[in-house]
Motif scaffolding. Structure first.
Motif, PDB file in Angstrom:
ATOM      1  N   ASN A 216      15.812  77.811  51.501  1.00 19.07           N
ATOM      2  CA  ASN A 216      16.975  77.901  50.616  1.00 19.07           C
ATOM      3  C   ASN A 216      16.938  76.809  49.542  1.00 19.07           C
ATOM      4  OD1 ASN A 216      17.937  80.064  52.084  1.00 19.07           O
ATOM      5  ND2 ASN A 216      19.279  78.805  53.371  1.00 19.07           N
ATOM      6  N   PHE A 217      16.553  75.601  49.959  1.00 26.85           N
ATOM      7  CA  PHE A 217      16.464  74.482  49.019  1.00 26.85           C
ATOM      8  C   PHE A 217      15.425  74.770  47.937  1.00 26.85           C
ATOM      9  CE2 PHE A 217      14.071  70.594  47.905  1.00 26.85           C
ATOM     10  CZ  PHE A 217      15.060  69.931  47.180  1.00 26.85           C
ATOM     11  N   MET A 218      14.233  75.219  48.343  1.00 22.40           N
ATOM     12  CA  MET A 218      13.165  75.471  47.374  1.00 22.40           C
ATOM     13  C   MET A 218      13.521  76.616  46.443  1.00 22.40           C
ATOM     14  SD  MET A 218      10.935  73.166  47.588  1.00 22.40           S
ATOM     15  CE  MET A 218      10.001  73.929  46.261  1.00 22.40           C
ATOM     16  N   ASN A 219      14.191  77.650  46.952  1.00 21.72           N
ATOM     17  CA  ASN A 219      14.601  78.759  46.094  1.00 21.72           C
ATOM     18  C   ASN A 219      15.602  78.289  45.043  1.00 21.72           C
ATOM     19  OD1 ASN A 219      12.991  80.778  47.222  1.00 21.72           O
ATOM     20  ND2 ASN A 219      14.494  81.267  48.794  1.00 21.72           N
ATOM     21  N   SER A 220      16.488  77.359  45.421  1.00 20.90           N
ATOM     22  CA  SER A 220      17.448  76.805  44.465  1.00 20.90           C
ATOM     23  C   SER A 220      16.735  75.963  43.406  1.00 20.90           C
ATOM     24  CB  SER A 220      18.494  75.953  45.192  1.00 20.90           C
ATOM     25  OG  SER A 220      19.255  76.739  46.086  1.00 20.90           O
ATOM     26  N   VAL A 221      15.790  75.120  43.868  1.00 19.44           N
ATOM     27  CA  VAL A 221      15.012  74.300  42.926  1.00 19.44           C
ATOM     28  C   VAL A 221      14.229  75.199  41.973  1.00 19.44           C
ATOM     29  CG1 VAL A 221      13.138  72.630  42.716  1.00 19.44           C
ATOM     30  CG2 VAL A 221      14.852  72.351  44.507  1.00 19.44           C
ATOM     31  N   HIS A 222      13.677  76.279  42.503  1.00 22.97           N
ATOM     32  CA  HIS A 222      12.920  77.223  41.685  1.00 22.97           C
ATOM     33  C   HIS A 222      13.797  77.806  40.584  1.00 22.97           C
ATOM     34  CE1 HIS A 222      11.427  81.323  40.700  1.00 22.97           C
ATOM     35  NE2 HIS A 222      10.261  80.720  40.702  1.00 22.97           N
ATOM     36  N   ASP A 223      15.032  78.177  40.906  1.00 26.31           N
ATOM     37  CA  ASP A 223      15.940  78.742  39.902  1.00 26.31           C
ATOM     38  C   ASP A 223      16.226  77.731  38.796  1.00 26.31           C
ATOM     39  OD1 ASP A 223      16.054  81.076  41.323  1.00 26.31           O
ATOM     40  OD2 ASP A 223      17.921  80.582  42.367  1.00 26.31           O
ATOM     41  N   ILE A 224      16.408  76.476  39.183  1.00 22.43           N
ATOM     42  CA  ILE A 224      16.697  75.427  38.191  1.00 22.43           C
ATOM     43  C   ILE A 224      15.495  75.179  37.292  1.00 22.43           C
ATOM     44  CG2 ILE A 224      17.229  72.976  37.900  1.00 22.43           C
ATOM     45  CD1 ILE A 224      18.867  73.177  40.500  1.00 22.43           C
ATOM     46  N   VAL A 225      14.306  75.098  37.893  1.00 26.01           N
ATOM     47  CA  VAL A 225      13.084  74.869  37.110  1.00 26.01           C
ATOM     48  C   VAL A 225      12.856  76.017  36.134  1.00 26.01           C
ATOM     49  CG1 VAL A 225      10.569  74.702  37.231  1.00 26.01           C
ATOM     50  CG2 VAL A 225      11.976  73.387  38.815  1.00 26.01           C
ATOM     51  N   MET A 226      13.079  77.250  36.585  1.00 18.52           N
ATOM     52  CA  MET A 226      12.882  78.394  35.702  1.00 18.52           C
ATOM     53  C   MET A 226      13.868  78.378  34.540  1.00 18.52           C
ATOM     54  SD  MET A 226      10.233  79.819  36.714  1.00 18.52           S
ATOM     55  CE  MET A 226      10.309  81.135  35.491  1.00 18.52           C
ATOM     56  N   LYS A 227      15.075  77.868  34.779  1.00 19.89           N
ATOM     57  CA  LYS A 227      16.037  77.740  33.678  1.00 19.89           C
ATOM     58  C   LYS A 227      15.536  76.717  32.665  1.00 19.89           C
ATOM     59  CE  LYS A 227      19.811  78.443  31.410  1.00 19.89           C
ATOM     60  NZ  LYS A 227      20.015  79.725  30.699  1.00 19.89           N
ATOM     61  N   ILE A 228      14.960  75.611  33.151  1.00 19.67           N
ATOM     62  CA  ILE A 228      14.385  74.603  32.255  1.00 19.67           C
ATOM     63  C   ILE A 228      13.256  75.231  31.439  1.00 19.67           C
ATOM     64  CG2 ILE A 228      13.151  72.407  32.125  1.00 19.67           C
ATOM     65  CD1 ILE A 228      14.583  71.574  34.695  1.00 19.67           C
ATOM     66  N   VAL A 229      12.413  76.020  32.104  1.00 23.40           N
ATOM     67  CA  VAL A 229      11.304  76.693  31.416  1.00 23.40           C
ATOM     68  C   VAL A 229      11.842  77.582  30.289  1.00 23.40           C
ATOM     69  CG1 VAL A 229       9.493  78.438  31.671  1.00 23.40           C
ATOM     70  CG2 VAL A 229       9.751  76.649  33.396  1.00 23.40           C
ATOM     71  N   THR A 230      12.893  78.332  30.582  1.00 19.87           N
ATOM     72  CA  THR A 230      13.486  79.210  29.573  1.00 19.87           C
ATOM     73  C   THR A 230      13.969  78.424  28.366  1.00 19.87           C
ATOM     74  OG1 THR A 230      14.211  80.759  31.296  1.00 19.87           O
ATOM     75  CG2 THR A 230      15.269  80.931  29.149  1.00 19.87           C
ATOM     76  N   LEU A 231      14.635  77.295  28.620  1.00 19.92           N
ATOM     77  CA  LEU A 231      15.148  76.463  27.527  1.00 19.92           C
ATOM     78  C   LEU A 231      14.013  75.927  26.663  1.00 19.92           C
ATOM     79  CD1 LEU A 231      17.894  74.454  29.467  1.00 19.92           C
ATOM     80  CD2 LEU A 231      18.257  76.333  27.844  1.00 19.92           C
ATOM     81  N   VAL A 232      12.929  75.488  27.297  1.00 20.12           N
ATOM     82  CA  VAL A 232      11.794  74.932  26.539  1.00 20.12           C
ATOM     83  C   VAL A 232      11.084  76.012  25.740  1.00 20.12           C
ATOM     84  CG1 VAL A 232       9.552  73.797  26.742  1.00 20.12           C
ATOM     85  CG2 VAL A 232      11.467  73.013  28.135  1.00 20.12           C
ATOM     86  N   LEU A 233      10.911  77.188  26.338  1.00 20.31           N
ATOM     87  CA  LEU A 233      10.175  78.249  25.664  1.00 20.31           C
ATOM     88  C   LEU A 233      10.897  78.755  24.419  1.00 20.31           C
ATOM     89  CD1 LEU A 233       8.645  80.361  28.572  1.00 20.31           C
ATOM     90  CD2 LEU A 233       7.664  78.471  27.287  1.00 20.31           C
ATOM     91  N   ARG A 234      12.198  78.577  24.359  1.00 18.73           N
ATOM     92  CA  ARG A 234      12.931  78.982  23.157  1.00 18.73           C
ATOM     93  C   ARG A 234      12.516  78.168  21.928  1.00 18.73           C
ATOM     94  NH1 ARG A 234      19.041  79.608  25.734  1.00 18.73           N
ATOM     95  NH2 ARG A 234      18.693  81.644  26.721  1.00 18.73           N
ATOM     96  N   LEU A 235      11.887  77.033  22.168  1.00 10.90           N
ATOM     97  CA  LEU A 235      11.449  76.165  21.071  1.00 10.90           C
ATOM     98  C   LEU A 235      10.061  76.525  20.559  1.00 10.90           C
ATOM     99  CD1 LEU A 235      12.581  72.747  22.634  1.00 10.90           C
ATOM    100  CD2 LEU A 235      13.847  74.157  20.993  1.00 10.90           C
ATOM    101  N   THR A 236       9.434  77.547  21.128  1.00  3.43           N
ATOM    102  CA  THR A 236       8.051  77.887  20.794  1.00  3.43           C
ATOM    103  C   THR A 236       7.798  78.087  19.299  1.00  3.43           C
ATOM    104  OG1 THR A 236       7.692  78.864  22.980  1.00  3.43           O
ATOM    105  CG2 THR A 236       6.181  79.529  21.234  1.00  3.43           C
TER     106      THR A 236
END
Length: 463
Positions: A216-236
Motif C-alpha cells: 500500500n505504501f509503495m503504491n501511494s509513493v508510485h502515484d505521487i512520483v507519477m504526478k511529479i513526472v506529469t508535471l515535469v513532462l509538461r515542460l518538454t
C-alpha cells in the motif's frame, strides 16, 4: 549585460511565451513539441548567421538559455531514479505471476542485444559503402588534444578488465547508486528494486499483513512520483526549444562540413536502423506508422537532449499511455535500454569508427574474422554504457582498445560529435521502446486497442 545578449534573450522569452499560449489554447502535445523543434532550429540558425558560432554574444546568450534547457534535463534526471525504483518495485509486487519477471527481463535484454548486433553490421556496411577511412585525415590542435586525452582514458580503462566492468553493474551500495554517481547506477537501481519486489512477494506468502502494508505504501509513493513526472513532462516544449537553439547556434557550419561525409554516413546508418526497427514492428503485426506517430515526441526530445537516461520518464510514458505496453515491461525496457545494447552509441558508432581506423594499422576491415570479432566485442561491451552525452566515446574506447586499435584517432571526430549524437540518442530510445513493445507481444500482455487509439496528451494523463 551586453545589449545584443539582452535582445537575444527577449526573443527567447517571447518564444517561451508563445509555447505558454499554445498550451493554454490546448494545442496537442505533439504539435507543441514539433513547434519547439522548428522554432529552436530557426532561432539558433539566426543567431549563428548574425554573430557566428563561438562568438561571445552567442556564448553569453546560451548561458542564460541553458537555464531552461539544462534546467529541464536536470528535472528529468531528478525523477529518473525515483521513477525507476518505485515503478519496478510496484510492477513486481502487483504481478499476479512472479515467474513473469524472469521472462520479461530475458526477452528485453535479448532483444536489445540482438538489435545491437544488427546495428553493428549496419554501421560496418554503411562505412564500407561510403568508403570511410581514417587514413590521410588531418587533425587540428583541438583534435590532437582530444586524442591525447583519449589515450590517457585508455590507460585507465585498460586497468579494468571487461569482466570487472560487467561486475560493476551489480550494486554494492544501492544508496550510492540512488544518487546516480556511477555510469551503471540506473541498472544497479533496477537490480536492487527487483530484489525488493521479489522479497515482498516472498513475505506476502508468509506474512501477508506485513507485506500489504508495504504494498500500500509503495503504491501511494508510485502515484505521487507519477504526478511529479506529469508535471515535469509538461515542460518538454520549453526544454526542446532551448536545447535546439543551443545546438544549432554553437556548431559552426565549417566544422560540420569538415567531416561531412562521416556525418552523412552516420545518419544514413541510423536511418537504416530506424527502418529495420519499423520493419520488425510491422512483422510483429502492428502498424509502424501508428507507432511512429505516437513515439515521435519522445524521440524528438531524445534527439535534442542527447540523453537516453534523461528520456526514461518520456520513454515509459509513451509505452504505457500510448502504445499499450504494461507498466512493468515499460519500466524494465526503458531502464535496461538506457544502459544495454544502445543501437546508436554502443553499436553503430563504434563499428564505423573501428572500420575507419582498422586500415591505418594494416587490418582489412572487410575480413570476416575482423567483422565477427568487432560485432562480438560490441555486443559484450554494450552492457553498462552510460545513457548520456559522451557515452558513445566511452563505448568506442572499450571496443577499439579490446581490438588493439589506436584510440587517439577518435579525437578527429570531436567537431561533429554533438550532431551525430542527437540522432544516435533517438535511435537508442527507439530501441528501448521497441524492446518493450516486442516483449509485451511475446508475453501476450499487449493492449492492442490502446495502441490503435488516438494519442493521449500529457494534460490528459491521470495521477
Amino acid at each position: 549585460m551586453n545589449l545584443f545578449v539582452l535582445i537575444n534573450l527577449i526573443f527567447f522569452v517571447l518564444g517561451i511565451l508563445f509555447f505558454v499560449w499554445m498550451q493554454r489554447r490546448h494545442f496537442s502535445f505533439t504539435v507543441r513539441v514539433f513547434s519547439a523543434l522548428g522554432l529552436g532550429i530557426l532561432f539558433g540558425a539566426i543567431l549563428q548567421m548574425i554573430y557566428g558560432a563561438g562568438s561571445e554574444v552567442i556564448n553569453s546568450s546560451i548561458q542564460w538559455i541553458n537555464i531552461v534547457g539544462t534546467g529541464y534535463i536536470r528535472l528529468l534526471n531528478m525523477i529518473v531514479i525515483p521513477l525507476v525504483m518505485v515503478s519496478i518495485i510496484t510492477a513486481i509486487i502487483n504481478l499476479k505471476d512472479g515467474k513473469m519477471l524472469g521472462k520479461m527481463s530475458g526477452y528485453i535484454i535479448g532483444i536489445l542485444i540482438i538489435t545491437a548486433g544488427i546495428a553493428a553490421l549496419v554501421g560496418i556496411f554503411t562505412a564500407s559503402s561510403f568508403g570511410l577511412t581514417a587514413e590521410g585525415l588531418q587533425s587540428g590542435e583541438a583534435e590532437l588534444q582530444r586524442g591525447i586525452y583519449l589515450e590517457q582514458q585508455l590507460q585507465n580503462l585498460s586497468q579494468v578488465p571487461l569482466t570487472q566492468r560487467l561486475v560493476e553493474i551489480i550494486p554494492a551500495n544501492p544508496f550510492l547508486d540512488m544518487t546516480g554517481a556511477r555510469p551503471t547506477s540506473t541498472l544497479a537501481v533496477v537490480i536492487f528494486s527487483s530484489f525488493v519486489g521479489i522479497a515482498t512477494l516472498g513475505v506476502a506468502k508468509k506474512k501477508p499483513e506485513s507485506a500489504q502494508v508495504f504494498i500500500n505504501f509503495m503504491n501511494s509513493v508510485h502515484d505521487i512520483v507519477m504526478k511529479i513526472v506529469t508535471l515535469v513532462l509538461r515542460l518538454t516544449p520549453f526544454g526542446i526549444f532551448a536545447l535546439m537553439t543551443r545546438t544549432i547556434a554553437q556548431n559552426s557550419w565549417q566544422s560540420i562540413l569538415r567531416l561531412g561525409e562521416f556525418v552523412l554516413a552516420s545518419y544514413v546508418a541510423i536511418g537504416i536502423m530506424f527502418i529495420i526497427h519499423l520493419v520488425i514492428i510491422a512483422l510483429s503485426g502492428l502498424n509502424p506508422f501508428t507507432y511512429l506517430k505516437k513515439a515521435l515526441p519522445t524521440l524528438t526530445f531524445a534527439f535534442t537532449s542527447r540523453t537516453s537516461a534523461g528520456t526514461i520518464p518520456l520513454t515509459v510514458k509513451t509505452q504505457v499511455e500510448d502504445l499499450g505496453i504494461p507498466e512493468g515491461i515499460a519500466n524494465l525496457a526503458a531502464s535496461f535500454g538506457a544502459s544495454i545494447g544502445q543501437n546508436g552509441c554502443a553499436a553503430i558508432y563504434p563499428a564505423m569508427v573501428a572500420f575507419m581506423i582498422a586500415p591505418t594499422v594494416g587490418i582489412n576491415p572487410l575480413d570476416p574474422l575482423f567483422i565477427i570479432s568487432l560485432v562480438a566485442v560490441i555486443i559484450i561491451s554494450s552492457f553498462g554504457v552510460a545513457g548520456v552525452g559522451g557515452g558513445a566515446t566511452f563505448a568506442s574506447l572499450i571496443v577499439l582498445s579490446t581490438l588493439g586499435l589506436p584510440v587517439g584517432l577518435v579525437g578527429l571526430l570531436i567537431s561533429v560529435e554533438p550532431l551525430i549524437d542527437m540522432a544516435r540518442t533517438a535511435l537508442n530510445v527507439n530501441d528501448s521502446i521497441l524492446s518493450g513493445l516486442l516483449t509485451s507481444k511475446l508475453l501476450k500482455t499487449h493492449d492492442a486497442e490502446k495502441f490503435k487509439k488516438e494519442k493521449i496528451s500529457i494534460e490528459d494523463m491521470q495521477g
